[in-house]
Design an enzyme around this catalytic site. Sequence first.
Site, mmCIF file in Angstrom:
data_model
loop_
_atom_site.group_PDB
_atom_site.id
_atom_site.type_symbol
_atom_site.label_atom_id
_atom_site.label_comp_id
_atom_site.label_asym_id
_atom_site.label_seq_id
_atom_site.Cartn_x
_atom_site.Cartn_y
_atom_site.Cartn_z
ATOM 1 N N ASN A 12 0.872 -1.179 0.000
ATOM 2 C CA ASN A 12 0.000 0.000 0.000
ATOM 3 C C ASN A 12 0.906 1.225 0.000
ATOM 4 O O ASN A 12 1.454 1.596 1.036
ATOM 5 C CB ASN A 12 -0.890 -0.044 1.254
ATOM 6 C CG ASN A 12 -1.745 1.201 1.397
ATOM 7 O OD1 ASN A 12 -1.825 2.023 0.475
ATOM 8 N ND2 ASN A 12 -2.384 1.347 2.562
ATOM 9 N N LYS A 14 0.143 4.218 -0.387
ATOM 10 C CA LYS A 14 -0.518 5.417 0.164
ATOM 11 C C LYS A 14 -0.277 6.616 -0.775
ATOM 12 O O LYS A 14 -0.204 6.438 -1.977
ATOM 13 C CB LYS A 14 -0.069 5.675 1.593
ATOM 14 C CG LYS A 14 -0.239 4.412 2.461
ATOM 15 C CD LYS A 14 -0.096 4.643 3.923
ATOM 16 C CE LYS A 14 -0.294 3.320 4.669
ATOM 17 N NZ LYS A 14 -0.237 3.441 6.101
ATOM 18 N N HIS A 99 -9.651 1.342 4.683
ATOM 19 C CA HIS A 99 -8.398 1.523 5.428
ATOM 20 C C HIS A 99 -8.650 2.518 6.567
ATOM 21 O O HIS A 99 -9.431 3.467 6.403
ATOM 22 C CB HIS A 99 -7.303 2.047 4.482
ATOM 23 C CG HIS A 99 -5.956 2.023 5.122
ATOM 24 N ND1 HIS A 99 -5.558 2.989 6.016
ATOM 25 C CD2 HIS A 99 -4.949 1.138 5.032
ATOM 26 C CE1 HIS A 99 -4.342 2.685 6.442
ATOM 27 N NE2 HIS A 99 -3.948 1.572 5.854
ATOM 28 N N GLU A 101 -7.047 4.919 7.593
ATOM 29 C CA GLU A 101 -6.786 6.320 7.220
ATOM 30 C C GLU A 101 -7.984 6.912 6.480
ATOM 31 O O GLU A 101 -8.257 8.103 6.587
ATOM 32 C CB GLU A 101 -5.490 6.412 6.400
ATOM 33 C CG GLU A 101 -4.277 6.273 7.315
ATOM 34 C CD GLU A 101 -3.053 5.653 6.660
ATOM 35 O OE1 GLU A 101 -2.963 5.637 5.419
ATOM 36 O OE2 GLU A 101 -2.175 5.169 7.421
ATOM 37 N N GLU A 169 -5.623 -4.755 10.674
ATOM 38 C CA GLU A 169 -4.628 -3.702 10.875
ATOM 39 C C GLU A 169 -4.957 -2.921 12.138
ATOM 40 O O GLU A 169 -5.773 -1.982 12.094
ATOM 41 C CB GLU A 169 -4.636 -2.738 9.679
ATOM 42 C CG GLU A 169 -4.273 -3.371 8.363
ATOM 43 C CD GLU A 169 -3.658 -2.356 7.401
ATOM 44 O OE1 GLU A 169 -2.552 -2.627 6.918
ATOM 45 O OE2 GLU A 169 -4.259 -1.293 7.174
ATOM 46 N N GLY A 175 2.341 2.317 10.949
ATOM 47 C CA GLY A 175 3.382 3.335 10.862
ATOM 48 C C GLY A 175 4.060 3.661 12.182
ATOM 49 O O GLY A 175 4.810 4.640 12.261
ATOM 50 N N SER A 213 3.118 -1.980 10.507
ATOM 51 C CA SER A 213 4.547 -2.059 10.823
ATOM 52 C C SER A 213 5.189 -3.398 10.468
ATOM 53 O O SER A 213 6.068 -3.883 11.180
ATOM 54 C CB SER A 213 4.799 -1.716 12.298
ATOM 55 O OG SER A 213 4.460 -0.364 12.547
HETATM 56 P P1 PGA Z 1 2.658 0.427 7.719
HETATM 57 O O1 PGA Z 1 1.182 0.627 7.078
HETATM 58 O O2 PGA Z 1 3.184 -0.883 7.150
HETATM 59 O O3 PGA Z 1 3.421 1.615 7.271
HETATM 60 O O4 PGA Z 1 2.473 0.338 9.190
HETATM 61 C C1 PGA Z 1 0.314 -0.455 6.872
HETATM 62 C C2 PGA Z 1 -0.979 0.028 6.288
HETATM 63 O O5 PGA Z 1 -1.439 1.123 6.670
HETATM 64 O O6 PGA Z 1 -1.567 -0.634 5.427
#
Ligand code: PGA
Length: 251
Positions: A12, A14, A99, A101, A169, A175, A213
């Site tokens: 992803n 983003k 997601h 976000e 998640e 992150g 992460s």
């Molecule tokens: P990350 O994000 O691996 O940077 O923690 C995962 C995600 O949001 O899909």
Amino acid sequence: MPHTPRPLIAGNWKMNGLRETGQALARKIVQQHHEAPPLADLLLCPPATLLDVVGATLEKSGIFLGAQDCHHEEKGAHTGDISADMLMDIGCRFVILGHSERRGEHEETDRAIAEKVKAAHGAGLAAIVCVGESAVERKAGTAMAAIESQLNGSLPEGSKAEKTIIAYEPIWAIGSGLTPNCDDIQAVHAQIRVNLGKRFKSPESFRILYGGSVTAQNAPEILSISGVNGALVGGASLDAEAFCKIAESCG
Ligand code: PGA
């Protein structure tokens, strides 16, 4: 022996990458994938502006192209939005939906996400539906209740395993460099599968990914947890070497 689905490693990206950097990243991943094909399906989900150029780079590579969101309508007066049909048309086979976000920054509700999943399925796309608890919910011991409520609300009736992937998640893990311990991941994945079994056929065939992460370092451990069928990778998917290492830890 119950059927274990082939793992999926999804990147992803983003809101990262311009045409040049995006194409260079995709090229490196294609090359690495060709040299050492992993025992997993690979998927890249770049921002919408890069679907074209990354899609062209992935052609004949065996690596799938996916998007990060879609609108629930087929077409019409929805300025700035992209339909599932348009994603199919540009070569996507997957779309990430719900997601955290998007749930957070765009106030997407479970009901809105379920409509998008329906649209994705209608267009022939596989939907990667994200669920996960907040830090507060985890502390309060209500993580599983929060996840089940997201699953119940975000998955439309009739969702099938071939076209529906769940990504667990935990919001606090995204992150942050933090991850739940293996027992916790295993327990949540098992419970998600039980929940799927209450509404859908063949819950063992659904791919349930872990995300939050994931790195080249922790991937071997995370991907060997029973019931984990791959990973949704954010930050580490922007580094070709790290992403391919993660994929190579499957199997
Ligand atoms: P990350 O994000 O691996 O940077 O923690 C995962 C995600 O949001 O899909």
